[in-house]
Write a protein that holds these residues in place. Sequence first.
Motif, PDB file in Angstrom:
ATOM      1  N   TYR B 226       0.830  -1.209   0.000  1.00 48.47           N
ATOM      2  CA  TYR B 226       0.000   0.000   0.000  1.00 48.47           C
ATOM      3  C   TYR B 226       0.855   1.246   0.000  1.00 48.47           C
ATOM      4  CZ  TYR B 226      -4.109  -2.826   0.767  1.00 48.47           C
ATOM      5  OH  TYR B 226      -5.129  -3.725   0.616  1.00 48.47           O
ATOM      6  N   GLU B 227       1.998   1.141   0.673  1.00 51.52           N
ATOM      7  CA  GLU B 227       2.859   2.325   0.694  1.00 51.52           C
ATOM      8  C   GLU B 227       3.337   2.657  -0.700  1.00 51.52           C
ATOM      9  OE1 GLU B 227       5.682   2.218   3.807  1.00 51.52           O
ATOM     10  OE2 GLU B 227       6.988   3.654   2.782  1.00 51.52           O
ATOM     11  N   ARG B 228       3.661   1.592  -1.448  1.00 51.38           N
ATOM     12  CA  ARG B 228       4.120   1.849  -2.821  1.00 51.38           C
ATOM     13  C   ARG B 228       3.024   2.472  -3.652  1.00 51.38           C
ATOM     14  NH1 ARG B 228       5.380  -3.210  -4.655  1.00 51.38           N
ATOM     15  NH2 ARG B 228       5.973  -4.089  -2.679  1.00 51.38           N
ATOM     16  N   ILE B 229       1.794   2.025  -3.443  1.00 55.41           N
ATOM     17  CA  ILE B 229       0.683   2.639  -4.183  1.00 55.41           C
ATOM     18  C   ILE B 229       0.553   4.104  -3.814  1.00 55.41           C
ATOM     19  CG2 ILE B 229      -1.804   2.622  -4.492  1.00 55.41           C
ATOM     20  CD1 ILE B 229      -1.830  -0.292  -4.275  1.00 55.41           C
ATOM     21  N   MET B 230       0.722   4.391  -2.525  1.00 53.04           N
ATOM     22  CA  MET B 230       0.601   5.796  -2.091  1.00 53.04           C
ATOM     23  C   MET B 230       1.677   6.656  -2.731  1.00 53.04           C
ATOM     24  SD  MET B 230      -0.622   6.039   1.813  1.00 53.04           S
ATOM     25  CE  MET B 230       0.858   5.378   2.507  1.00 53.04           C
ATOM     26  N   ILE B 231       2.911   6.149  -2.732  1.00 50.27           N
ATOM     27  CA  ILE B 231       4.007   6.941  -3.322  1.00 50.27           C
ATOM     28  C   ILE B 231       3.721   7.189  -4.791  1.00 50.27           C
ATOM     29  CG2 ILE B 231       6.443   6.927  -3.898  1.00 50.27           C
ATOM     30  CD1 ILE B 231       6.922   5.259  -1.425  1.00 50.27           C
ATOM     31  N   PHE B 232       3.244   6.150  -5.457  1.00 54.98           N
ATOM     32  CA  PHE B 232       2.968   6.283  -6.884  1.00 54.98           C
ATOM     33  C   PHE B 232       1.923   7.347  -7.145  1.00 54.98           C
ATOM     34  CE2 PHE B 232       2.861   4.961 -11.160  1.00 54.98           C
ATOM     35  CZ  PHE B 232       1.554   4.944 -11.568  1.00 54.98           C
ATOM     36  N   THR B 233       0.852   7.329  -6.361  1.00 51.16           N
ATOM     37  CA  THR B 233      -0.200   8.300  -6.615  1.00 51.16           C
ATOM     38  C   THR B 233       0.243   9.704  -6.240  1.00 51.16           C
ATOM     39  OG1 THR B 233      -1.136   7.345  -4.605  1.00 51.16           O
ATOM     40  CG2 THR B 233      -2.300   6.937  -6.626  1.00 51.16           C
TER      41      THR B 233
END
Lengths: 266, 641
Positions: B226-233
């Motif tokens: 989820y952290e990676r998704i957050m960084i991406f967005t």
Amino acid sequence: MPLVNNKVGDESTVSTGKSLTDAKALVESLIKVVACHRHLASCMGGCTDSLQLRDELRQTRERALTLAISICQRLTTTLRDKSLPQEQRQDSELLWVSFSSSLELLHIDMCKVFKMADIFTIAENTSLVLTGLQGGGTEVAARALSLQDLQQVESTEPPAGLEGQERSNLEQDISRMDHMIDDMESKVNVLRWMVEPQGTLFPVGSTDSMSMALLSVDEECPGPGTDVESAEPAPLCQRSHIFALILLSVVIMVAATLSVCIVLLT
Amino acid sequence: MTIQNTLRDHGQRHRPRMACLHKAESVVLEMQDPRSGVRSQPQRLVITTIPHAVTGEDIVSWLSERLLVDADEARSVGSMLAALGYIYPLQQHKRLLIRADASLYRFQTPYFWPTQQWPVEDTDYAIYLAKRNIRKKGILELHEQEQYNRLHKWMNHKWDFIVMQAKEQYRAAKERKKPDRVVFECQERAYWVVHRPPPGTVSAMDFGLERRADPNADQAPTPDFYERIMIFTQQSIMRPRVKSSVSLGALVKYCSTYQSHDPFLSRPLPSNPWHTDDASYWTLNAHNVETPTKQRVERWTFSFAELLSDPRGRDDFRMFLKKEFSGENLAFWESCEDLKWGTAATMKEKAEQIYKTFLARGAPRWINIDGKTMEITIKSLKHPHRYVLDAAQTHIYMLMKKDSYGRYLKSPVFKETQKKAVTPEEHKFTDSQLEQNARTRRPSLSPIVLRQLEAERRAKMAAAAPVDITQLCRFTTPVPHLAVYSGFLDSASSPSLPVPALSAGCPSPISLALDGSPPAPAPPPPAPPRSRVGVSLRRLLRRGCGPIGVFASLSPKCNNALATAGGAGGRVQPISGERQGQAPPKRFGNFFQMKVDIPPECRIYPIESEDEEEERAPPGGAGAKEIICPWESLSSQTGTS
């Protein structure tokens, strides 16, 4: 009469030698079972796919696994024995390589069967691929299980819901094999590139008759006619030998008649 | 691991171009339906009859009905299914295409279907070849023999197993009935034709690089995920955005400019080599062709980058610059590219070479970049890395683009090239000619040969590199004397460095004579530089750093000269009339002296459109000194430089 003690070697080496030959025989039969399993798996999904085929697959697989487990135990104990003489170690390493390669093949085949069983389920009557096969794999299965009588392969009518159970069994078998392979790798360290095979390379493109005699296993008997586009071979070796013999005899006869004529005329 | 694109990825990133396999599978499964599938018929062989053979026309008609396409398209879809390995031909098993006639095909068994999860193992191929060897007694095709020998070499340790497995598979096959045996052999052969194609055929299974992880595989929803998704967005939000009117305008402009040059949207002349197997398009557009095609020349007018990226265009531009005597810009740009893309081992030498040739004071091909960039570059050249010359390169690129490129497009060189450019005739091949072309296809030059040719060309060019005549200094005294470079903001006078000559470039006395008249000075530097000259010199002398310091340490005479220069720093001024009057005779005097002293070596000093030069009588010749790059200075550098 003094007893002639022929046993030069140690008791232990003899026993390991014996166990090595045992293991060799087991590995050969495992290879045979893996080959048969492959043939059966290739029928799967085709028009001859049936519950019987699946059952034969299962039996073949179980036999292969039992063989594998026993070989694994033997070879592991043999190879972990530090006091093994060099020759025997080489032999057992060779066996080890063959064993692990056949396990890999079997593993791949089992995974393929697992995936295909997802797509082609007998019970739901999905359309099977028209592959052109007509017979089943009964004979192959019989060969795999080393059964003389084909009838023994017949299974009873399996109850419904067997496929689900089959699937879980297969899954378990696959994971068991995974564990076995992992165990093998961790317990025994065989340097594969150091292993020298004993067999000869099949001469590619050569016509060495001696090696061909060695290699030609179960020649196809020349049938009444060969198919046009099938890969069936026409064994030319026998025919070429016969031709050569005929030619030679003709030449000898001609030479004989000529000499007779010369003698008569002079 | 990448962030998943949740919309319809179809595993494209995992193995691109293989998303079609699932779709092909569903089509093939539909074909099997006994009621609505393809009509099958038995295949009659000499002794046996094998069912489930399908004719090509049946396949094509079924596909066109089901997929609602015309016959040609259906045929190519069918050929694609054959190329992927779902259908195999019974006659001519090596050509995997569907003919819409009475030729027979059969469906491949699912065990041999190409699916993403099952890699094609070399072990299996070795077993297959060994089996064929047993059966056919050593009759394998040439490429198969080569593969066999190669596999034997690489899998030597397994070879016993392979032979035994081959024998066992052969014996197990014998247990089956004859027609089934024939079918199995056909299936296996078709499988290997797809996955180990004979050389010269195009394989449909060529999917490029494989990724280690399948992005569409289920990912456990860990906090990390989820952290990676957050960084991406977050990063997507922060991205700079362009107005759609602007971006769409740019797209439209690009499309309209390049439409006639796109090989998919318009026909390349003479013919597309991939279609007609005729390589004249490539030979006409080769690197060093004398007369380029009109299309190519038109492309050069689109942008400067196009001109530079086309080697023929770059040659033309180089010739133009040679006429304009500003070839050093392009040469510098090219050597920067070379540095950027070269091997790491040669970087240091290349950087040195570039410094000596282009950037150093008194360099033979000195480029004109502003002082700040020069300062930064020289400072960072102490620790050379790949991108150390990036700022300078960009500056020069912009210079060329804004200035020379426009003039090039109006120049006679370019107009000449445009006039000479050819438009090749379009080929019109008949079907038989196309077949002929396909048969006489030859492989292109190996890349190794091409690279060697390229290296030779470059060496030849470097050997014949002209010394840019404008860079010849009026003075050829060996003594480092003061020269002012317009590049520097502080216009530091510093002794220029005698440079070892380039192999071909010796300033002829004629050129020197030509340069006798002082060059028209650029707008004379304002008053502050004068004092700054003195200040900087004193600073340099005090600190003893930089190239000047080095030379100072190397030659006492230089020191002398420097000292006098330092002393005379205040006297440095724009060349006055009487100074100039003085200069020419002295120069010639020096020239002759130089000739006596050091005949073979030529010293070239950059001429400055600036003035402010001082000559010092050579007190007996200070001897040739190499330009030493600042990072190699052996003497102590007391201060920061």
